[in-house]
Structure formats: structure tokens, C-alpha cells
Design a protein around this motif. Structure first.
Motif, PDB file in Angstrom:
ATOM      1  N   PRO A  44     -65.508  -3.906  51.645  1.00  0.00           N
ATOM      2  CA  PRO A  44     -66.151  -4.540  50.978  1.00  0.00           C
ATOM      3  C   PRO A  44     -66.994  -5.206  51.153  1.00  0.00           C
ATOM      4  O   PRO A  44     -68.197  -5.547  51.317  1.00  0.00           O
ATOM      5  CB  PRO A  44     -64.702  -5.022  49.836  1.00  0.00           C
ATOM      6  CG  PRO A  44     -63.612  -5.058  50.243  1.00  0.00           C
ATOM      7  CD  PRO A  44     -63.175  -3.871  51.676  1.00  0.00           C
ATOM      8  N   GLU A  45     -66.514  -6.787  52.731  1.00  0.00           N
ATOM      9  CA  GLU A  45     -67.335  -7.180  53.755  1.00  0.00           C
ATOM     10  C   GLU A  45     -68.391  -6.775  53.527  1.00  0.00           C
ATOM     11  O   GLU A  45     -69.572  -6.937  54.183  1.00  0.00           O
ATOM     12  CB  GLU A  45     -66.365  -8.125  54.305  1.00  0.00           C
ATOM     13  CG  GLU A  45     -65.888  -9.096  54.023  1.00  0.00           C
ATOM     14  CD  GLU A  45     -64.242  -8.268  53.792  1.00  0.00           C
ATOM     15  OE1 GLU A  45     -64.054  -7.011  53.101  1.00  0.00           O
ATOM     16  OE2 GLU A  45     -63.135  -8.763  53.976  1.00  0.00           O
ATOM     17  N   ALA A  90     -68.857  -8.257  47.959  1.00  0.00           N
ATOM     18  CA  ALA A  90     -68.314  -6.917  48.027  1.00  0.00           C
ATOM     19  C   ALA A  90     -67.742  -6.833  46.796  1.00  0.00           C
ATOM     20  O   ALA A  90     -67.478  -5.640  46.815  1.00  0.00           O
ATOM     21  CB  ALA A  90     -67.883  -7.085  49.382  1.00  0.00           C
ATOM     22  N   ALA A  91     -66.880  -7.856  46.167  1.00  0.00           N
ATOM     23  CA  ALA A  91     -66.207  -7.426  45.696  1.00  0.00           C
ATOM     24  C   ALA A  91     -67.120  -6.106  44.099  1.00  0.00           C
ATOM     25  O   ALA A  91     -66.326  -5.468  43.566  1.00  0.00           O
ATOM     26  CB  ALA A  91     -65.612  -7.993  44.298  1.00  0.00           C
ATOM     27  N   GLN A  92     -68.109  -6.571  43.609  1.00  0.00           N
ATOM     28  CA  GLN A  92     -68.853  -6.663  43.029  1.00  0.00           C
ATOM     29  C   GLN A  92     -69.188  -4.001  43.807  1.00  0.00           C
ATOM     30  O   GLN A  92     -69.769  -3.545  43.104  1.00  0.00           O
ATOM     31  CB  GLN A  92     -70.114  -6.790  42.670  1.00  0.00           C
ATOM     32  CG  GLN A  92     -69.864  -7.724  41.787  1.00  0.00           C
ATOM     33  CD  GLN A  92     -69.502  -7.460  40.314  1.00  0.00           C
ATOM     34  OE1 GLN A  92     -69.912  -6.502  39.871  1.00  0.00           O
ATOM     35  NE2 GLN A  92     -68.838  -8.891  39.825  1.00  0.00           N
ATOM     36  N   PRO A 113     -58.776 -12.388  52.423  1.00  0.00           N
ATOM     37  CA  PRO A 113     -59.392 -13.061  51.106  1.00  0.00           C
ATOM     38  C   PRO A 113     -60.596 -12.279  50.547  1.00  0.00           C
ATOM     39  O   PRO A 113     -60.864 -12.275  49.427  1.00  0.00           O
ATOM     40  CB  PRO A 113     -60.692 -14.043  51.831  1.00  0.00           C
ATOM     41  CG  PRO A 113     -60.834 -13.634  53.115  1.00  0.00           C
ATOM     42  CD  PRO A 113     -59.337 -12.310  53.994  1.00  0.00           C
ATOM     43  N   SER A 114     -60.457 -11.082  50.402  1.00  0.00           N
ATOM     44  CA  SER A 114     -61.739 -10.196  49.570  1.00  0.00           C
ATOM     45  C   SER A 114     -60.018  -9.230  49.068  1.00  0.00           C
ATOM     46  O   SER A 114     -60.085  -8.784  48.299  1.00  0.00           O
ATOM     47  CB  SER A 114     -61.534  -9.030  51.041  1.00  0.00           C
ATOM     48  OG  SER A 114     -62.666  -8.428  50.221  1.00  0.00           O
ATOM     49  N   LEU A 139     -61.011  -8.503  40.750  1.00  0.00           N
ATOM     50  CA  LEU A 139     -62.431  -7.984  40.469  1.00  0.00           C
ATOM     51  C   LEU A 139     -61.523  -6.753  40.033  1.00  0.00           C
ATOM     52  O   LEU A 139     -62.278  -5.951  38.690  1.00  0.00           O
ATOM     53  CB  LEU A 139     -63.596  -7.941  41.464  1.00  0.00           C
ATOM     54  CG  LEU A 139     -64.580  -7.514  40.356  1.00  0.00           C
ATOM     55  CD1 LEU A 139     -65.236  -8.106  38.970  1.00  0.00           C
ATOM     56  CD2 LEU A 139     -65.908  -7.428  40.785  1.00  0.00           C
ATOM     57  N   LEU A 140     -60.998  -5.747  41.018  1.00  0.00           N
ATOM     58  CA  LEU A 140     -60.895  -4.591  40.632  1.00  0.00           C
ATOM     59  C   LEU A 140     -59.813  -4.944  39.213  1.00  0.00           C
ATOM     60  O   LEU A 140     -59.764  -3.314  38.156  1.00  0.00           O
ATOM     61  CB  LEU A 140     -60.006  -3.672  41.967  1.00  0.00           C
ATOM     62  CG  LEU A 140     -61.619  -3.565  42.767  1.00  0.00           C
ATOM     63  CD1 LEU A 140     -60.480  -3.090  44.310  1.00  0.00           C
ATOM     64  CD2 LEU A 140     -62.046  -2.612  42.503  1.00  0.00           C
TER      65      LEU A 140
END
Length: 161
Positions: A44-45, A90-92, A113-114, A139-140
């Protein structure tokens, strides 16, 4: 339609972690899912444009990814830089990829942290773990994707086949 599994790139042996390392997860199910074309790999990052290597980051004050998404906490680098916007992006990006590729499950590296789903670090860069999840994992989960850590692969095997 095949049900896919979103998986942290570092678990697949890609050197994408903040320190330029990987954390390969060796398991027969990983090999089988790879052969079946069920794995969708992401860092994600990196999708948010963060470099490798990069300064370590933690969610401030032992808070959680859900609090970051709600605007009640920040993700800070050890150097003091605020990377909250990058972690939210990153989450989006991870959610968009999971949706586009029919991922009902995610296998993410714990502690991040992600991607952390069982524990994250306390936000003081002390090495202390706290129960909680990272921004992407939160978020997922909020969007109906079942999230498993690398420590819970047997539970994922039971659910995903």
C-alpha cells in the motif's frame, strides 16, 4: 469468478518494507494460491508513492488505523514527518485494487501501521506492541474484506480454501 486474496508484497518476498527488506511467508497454501492465480500483491505505501527505504512510521499515541481514517490520529515518521495523507491514500488504493480484482480476503503483515491487523506499535518508536490495526487493514475490514495476519494463515486457509 475466482475469489482472490490481497497479499502484502513483503510477504511475497518483495523488498518493499520501510527498511528495504522483505518478510517472505513460506506456506503450502501460498504456493497453491499462486498457481491458481488467486493472489493479488500490493504494498500500500508504495502505491501512495512512498520510497524504499523510508523512515519508520507509527500511528501516534497507540491509536489505531480506524482513528487515522476518522481524522483523530496521525501517522508519524520517526524523523517527525507527518505521513498521514500517504497512509490514507495507500489504504484507498488497496481497497480499490481489492474491489477491482474480487478480493474477499486479505493476508497482511502484522505490526505495520498500514497492514497490521492484530497488533501495531505504540507510536513512541519504543518497540512496544499494542493491540490494534493499521490504516489499510481498518479500511479493508470496514468494507467487508476479511483481513488475516501472517500469523493467522491457517485461519485464512480454512475460510478461503
Amino acid at each position: 469468478m475466482i475469489t482472490r486474496i490481497l497479499v502484502s508484497a513483503c510477504l511475497m518476498g518483495q523488498a518493499v518494507r520501510y527498511d528495504g527488506a522483505s518478510k517472505p511467508l513460506v506456506h503450502p497454501a501460498i504456493d497453491r494460491w499462486r498457481r491458481e492465480g488467486r493472489l493479488v500483491t500490493i504494498c500500500p505505501e508504495m502505491t501512495a508513492g512512498m520510497p524504499v527505504p523510508r523512515p519508520p512510521a507509527e500511528i501516534e499515541g497507540g491509536r489505531t488505523g480506524a482513528e487515522v481514517l476518522a481524522g483523530r490520529a496521525r501517522v508519524l515518521e520517526r524523523t517527525g514527518g507527518d505521513v498521514t495523507a500517504e497512509f490514507r491514500r495507500a489504504a484507498q488504493n488497496a481497497l480499490a485494487l481489492a474491489s477491482e480484482t474480487n478480493c474477499r480476503f486479505a493476508l497482511l503483515i502484522d505490526g505495520s501501521p498500514s497492514c497490521g491487523s492484530g497488533f501495531i506499535y505504540d507510536g513512541r518508536f519504543s518497540g512496544e506492541r499494542v493491540a490494534g490495526e493499521g490504516v489499510t487493514a481498518a479500511l479493508l475490514r470496514a468494507n467487508g474484506i476479511e483481513v488475516y495476519s501472517d500469523r493467522d494463515i491457517e485461519a485464512l486457509v480454512a475460510r478461503a480454501g
